[in-house]
Design an enzyme around this catalytic site. Sequence first.
Site, PDB file in Angstrom:
ATOM      1  N   GLU A 154       0.846  -1.193   0.000  1.00 45.19           N
ATOM      2  CA  GLU A 154       0.000   0.000   0.000  1.00 45.19           C
ATOM      3  C   GLU A 154       0.883   1.245   0.000  1.00 45.19           C
ATOM      4  O   GLU A 154       1.998   1.232   0.511  1.00 45.19           O
ATOM      5  CB  GLU A 154      -0.944  -0.009   1.214  1.00 45.19           C
ATOM      6  N   CYS A 267       4.676   4.642   9.814  1.00 46.36           N
ATOM      7  CA  CYS A 267       5.417   4.124   8.658  1.00 46.36           C
ATOM      8  C   CYS A 267       6.884   4.519   8.636  1.00 46.36           C
ATOM      9  O   CYS A 267       7.756   3.656   8.698  1.00 46.36           O
ATOM     10  CB  CYS A 267       4.739   4.591   7.369  1.00 46.36           C
ATOM     11  N   LYS A 328       0.785  14.293  12.329  1.00 46.78           N
ATOM     12  CA  LYS A 328       0.520  15.126  11.164  1.00 46.78           C
ATOM     13  C   LYS A 328      -0.949  15.512  11.196  1.00 46.78           C
ATOM     14  O   LYS A 328      -1.734  14.934  11.966  1.00 46.78           O
ATOM     15  CB  LYS A 328       0.857  14.372   9.860  1.00 46.78           C
TER      16      LYS A 328
END
Length: 447
Positions: A154, A267, A328
Amino acid sequence: MKVTVFGIGYVGLVQAAVLSDVGHEVYCVDIDQNKIDNLKKGHIPIYEPGLEPLVKANHAAGRIHFTTDAKEGVEFGEVHFIAVGTPPDEDGSADLKYVLSVAKTIATYMTREAIIIDKSTVPVGTAEKVANAVKEVLAERQSDLAFHVVSNPEFLKEGAAVSDCMRPDRIVIGTDNDESVQEVMRELYEPFNRNHDRIIFMDTRSAELTKYAANCMLATKISFMNEMASLSEELGADIEMVRQGIGSDERIGYHFIYPGCGYGGSCFPKDVQALVKTAEQVGYDSQILKAVEAVNNNQKQKLFSYIQRHYGSDVKGKTFAIWGLSFKPKTDDMREASSRNLMEALWDAGANVQAFDPEAMEECQRIYGSRDDLALVGTKEAALKGANALVICTEWQNFKVPDFDLIQSEIADNVIFDGRNLYNPDRMEERGLAYYAIGRGKSIKSN
């Protein structure tokens, strides 16, 4: 097509919702009974713009189902996505125990030829490990059922995951060159591949490395700009001017060259560490990736270092208003968030925190619980009341044009520490505000 998704976390739920929205029938399997029960009631476990209405609409239409019954899920699906977590192990490598557990579960219950799709972010060689795990179980069952393992990483951005999934810029598929498998994957992704061919077929190892390489490249750009920001502080340059100067070069571009107080999330930190470990396992010294991680770890201490520079070593008893807790905007995810490094440093120094975030308040409460030195308040304005200074950790949209008169009337020491470079230093100086930002303002040591 009938699709089963194992692991209904961030990636799995978004993928399942989007596939169901284009007409595929999707079974979502997770071991967390509470999560499955809540999803059936329309309660979404994560904040992601556009995801909740998508899940609710397709659940009501009967195209997306939620269950803890793995057997039911395996028997239903023609293709099976593995979308479980791959948390970092103690040495930084990706832990594959959940991925391999799902592979064995699929092998235990499969009754026909199956396509098993690795959607989780996994190290190079995982497809082979998944295949071996399936073979072992099938051998125990004395079954000769055929199966295929596909790597389909992904490339979703938190805060834009639904749109990224609906309108992907590329669909990377690693296969063993079996044309029948490629045809099934084309059929699966056909609704997202109409304007032009976004599908890139390659071998599984290349597909697995592509995912890590993409994230590590973006992390490298961020750390490079943060290093340039630190150099700007020493040389008396303004990093925002430098950013505009280099971003205008089309070979570089403006994406991911914004300096800040460090990257976080689920990530980049994990994937950089995992690729470093993969390199070590084959005897390669990944010097750039190690430097990327080191720069980012140092960058997360920047805001507290500015605070120490302004106040001296003693901030005990002072109160800091913090705007932004998530790593974020447009997410409630606080994994590896810079706000956590800052708050923990302030608490260790005896300071107090009054914090606001549009989405991450519950997550902050979950992480830190009740503390005498932490107040979670309902608005950004409430965070200012009685504070000595304002610190910005996340660039949420409604932080970009605040009421500076209110800020000055509420905070005692007329100082802003901005980890996202939201404001103009000259205008802050004109207002009489001490303004520390990343590579500009009072952070420049020659000032």
